[in-house]
Design an enzyme around this catalytic site. Structure first.
Site, mmCIF file in Angstrom:
data_model
loop_
_atom_site.group_PDB
_atom_site.id
_atom_site.type_symbol
_atom_site.label_atom_id
_atom_site.label_comp_id
_atom_site.label_asym_id
_atom_site.label_seq_id
_atom_site.Cartn_x
_atom_site.Cartn_y
_atom_site.Cartn_z
ATOM 1 N N CYS A 155 -18.004 87.487 9.485
ATOM 2 C CA CYS A 155 -17.196 88.699 9.273
ATOM 3 C C CYS A 155 -17.464 89.315 7.907
ATOM 4 O O CYS A 155 -17.571 88.620 6.905
ATOM 5 C CB CYS A 155 -15.726 88.381 9.477
ATOM 6 S SG CYS A 155 -15.357 87.820 11.150
ATOM 7 N N SER B 247 -6.976 82.480 4.242
ATOM 8 C CA SER B 247 -8.293 82.985 4.595
ATOM 9 C C SER B 247 -8.811 83.845 3.441
ATOM 10 O O SER B 247 -8.033 84.428 2.680
ATOM 11 C CB SER B 247 -8.197 83.838 5.862
ATOM 12 O OG SER B 247 -9.346 84.619 6.035
#
Length: 554
Positions: free
Chosen positions: A193, A470
């Site tokens: 990502c 995250s």
């Protein structure tokens, strides 16, 4: 060149082993060459791994061109985005240990001469590097590369915005059709990502620490440059085998310092702290949270990639990549250019004449985003052994904050309260029993941080946890609180309404409760039942260390 594989390729008594190679179609000529493990995490459950078959094939071509015999071996990998927000996330960090153990098992059991590690996402990268350092064999990391950013409403976007969109929908800021537009467009294809999340952080740090070739962290997955890099990695491992340059020759105290400098300049995921501690542990290098703050104090933050800013990994690549960042850091003597790397050359030789080509993506060192690094560590009566925050993703107004505690014993309880509108400006959300032991597995808290950001509360509400975040999280998201609640840490004694004081520049975090009151609470406190009684997580829970030690298996 003494080859480990010679134990069975050049030994009369090992003819049975050779017969099994012949059963797989290997030739006598192939067995007389160095055997190189190509450890690929290719799967159909992780976008960052879906194309690794092509990367691995290119690596194998490079090995063959340089006179070796490649041996492809699979590795597992968890997609953190898919595992997020349910029991699956309990398995993500523990999978790092399984990966390290399985890579060690396959290479040692088959006496391979070297390895090219082909990971891409979150725990897979550090897990493979930990194994290479533990075995101390010639090794090169060749990741699958970052995803391109998506386009929503004519703006570049990435996975962090997807999570925030859920919060915006819950707050009636966007409607269901707008949410669907995010859902179908933020992740346009293969690769890790596209922000400076954990996967891209670790792929860049592999480059910084020297175990990967220049471009490993930034060349997009979809560009032909990634395939060329993979072929070069295959050729590079053969040179390392020839010269007997092993993983610990590359990863040592000085190269870890280069990685720390890079971490601060890039504004990497706070997970990088856990992983660098774990890699250092395998290398026999003393690394602690105080050292992270020492580097944060002297290395400026030069990049604000998503989620801290609007730029993405392809922007960093076009700006010159990691070697351009190193060229800026070198202006203040913040890196060691004399260290050997996986190219067979020194850091300085790898940098060469690389310069920054886009100072909007990589700030000049004399005009940084901040004079301090992207990661900060704090201590206090909440976190006597430390806690970690991605400082570069914290709004200026939240660097110092004081507010009432809103206490939850699980992520699920916290996210329910956030979505129900029960968290208001000024609050400090406390989520505990989510640490390495308490979780177990130290779940990432992207759902609650993204919900807060999507509801426009990221500049007024802080979040503290003994779990972790995250790399896609932004805001005053403070994790890795140690000791964790399950180990008797004071975070387990915080009560609803206690005032918590956060001072990120001052490296302090405290609850305004006296020591005497905390001890009285400790005597009366009854912990929730967090013990896992069966399965792999039960074994992990019994043997994992604290977050300030890297959450490694003891």
């Amino acid at each position: 060149m003494a080859l480990r594989s010679a134990k069975f390729t050049q030994n009369l008594e090992m003819a049975p082993a050779r017969s099994l190679f012949y059963a797989m179609g290997y030739t006598k000529e192939e067995l007389e060459r160095p055997l190189i493990g190509v450890i690929s995490a290719k799967s159909e459950i992780v976008p960052g791994h879906m194309h690794l078959d092509k990367v691995a094939e290119a690596v194998k071509a490079g090995v063959r061109m340089a006179g070796g015999t490649p041996v492809e071996i699979p590795a597992i990998g968890v997609c953190d985005g898919i595992a997020m927000g349910h029991i699956g996330m309990k398995f993500s960090l523990p999978s790092r240990e399984l990966i390290a153990d399985s890579v060690e098992t396959m290479i040692m059991a088959h006496a391979l001469d070297g390895a090219v590690l082909v990971p891409n996402c979150d725990k897979i990268v550090p897990g493979m590097v930990m194994a290479a350092v533990r075995m101390n064999i010639p090794a090169v990391v060749c990741s699958g590369g970052p995803m391109m950013s998506g386009i929503v409403k004519k703006e570049e976007t990435s996975l962090s915005k997807m999570f925030e969109a859920v919060g915006a929908y819950k707050a009636n800021i966007i409607d269901e059709n707008e949410l669907l537009e995010f859902e179908q467009n933020v992740c346009p294809g293969c690769g890790s990502c596209s922000g400076m999340y954990t996967a891209n952080s670790m792929n860049c740090l592999c480059e910084a620490i020297g175990i990967a070739l220049p471009g490993n962290g930034t060349i997009p997955a979809v560009e032909s440059g990634r395939i060329r890099l993979a072929k070069q990695a295959g050729m590079a491992i053969m040179e390392l085998v020839e010269k007997d340059i092993k993983a610990r020759d590359i990863i040592n105290e000085e190269s870890i310092k280069n990685a720390l400098a890079c971490d601060m300049a890039l504004g990497c995921s706070s997970n990088s702290v856990l992983h660098l501690l774990a890699i250092a542990n395998e290398a026999g290098v003393e690394l602690n949270l105080e050292i992270f703050n020492e580097f944060s104090a002297k290395v400026p933050n030069l990049c604000h990639l998503a989620p801290a800013g609007h730029t993405h990994m392809h922007d960093l690549n076009r700006a010159g990549g990691l070697m351009a960042v190193f060229s800026e850091l070198d202006k203040r003597g913040l890196i060691n250019k004399d260290l050997i790397t996986a190219t067979g050359k020194t850091v300085g030789e790898n940098i060469g004449n690389t310069k920054v080509t886009d100072y909007d993506t990589i700030r000049p060192i004399d005009f940084p985003y901040s004079e301090t690094g992207g990661i900060a560590v704090m201590w206090g009566n909440i976190a006597q052994n430390g806690c970690v925050v991605k400082r570069s993703a914290v709004a200026e107004e939240m660097l110092v904050h004081s507010g009432p505690a809103r206490v939850f014993d699980s992520e699920e309880d916290a996210i329910a309260a956030i979505y129900a509108g029960k968290i208001v400006d000024g609050d400090v959300v406390v989520i505990r029993y989510e640490g390495p032991k308490g979780g177990p597995g130290m779940r990432e808290m992207l759902n609650p941080t993204s919900a807060l950001a999507g509801m426009k509360l990221d500049k007024t509400v802080a979040l503290i946890t003994d779990g972790r975040f995250s790399g896609a999280s932004r805001g005053a998201s403070i994790g890795h609180v140690s000791p964790e609640a399950a180990a008797g840490g004071n975070i387990g004694l915080i009560q609803e309404g206690d005032i918590i004081e956060i001072d990120i520049p001052g490296s302090k975090i405290n609850v305004k409760v006296s020591d005497e009151e905390l001890e009285a609470r400790r005597e009366a406190y009854v912990a929730p039942d967090y013990i896992v009684k069966s399965g792999w997580l039960s074994r992990y829970q019994r043997n994992v260390s604290s977050a300030d030690k890297g959450a490694v298996m003891k």
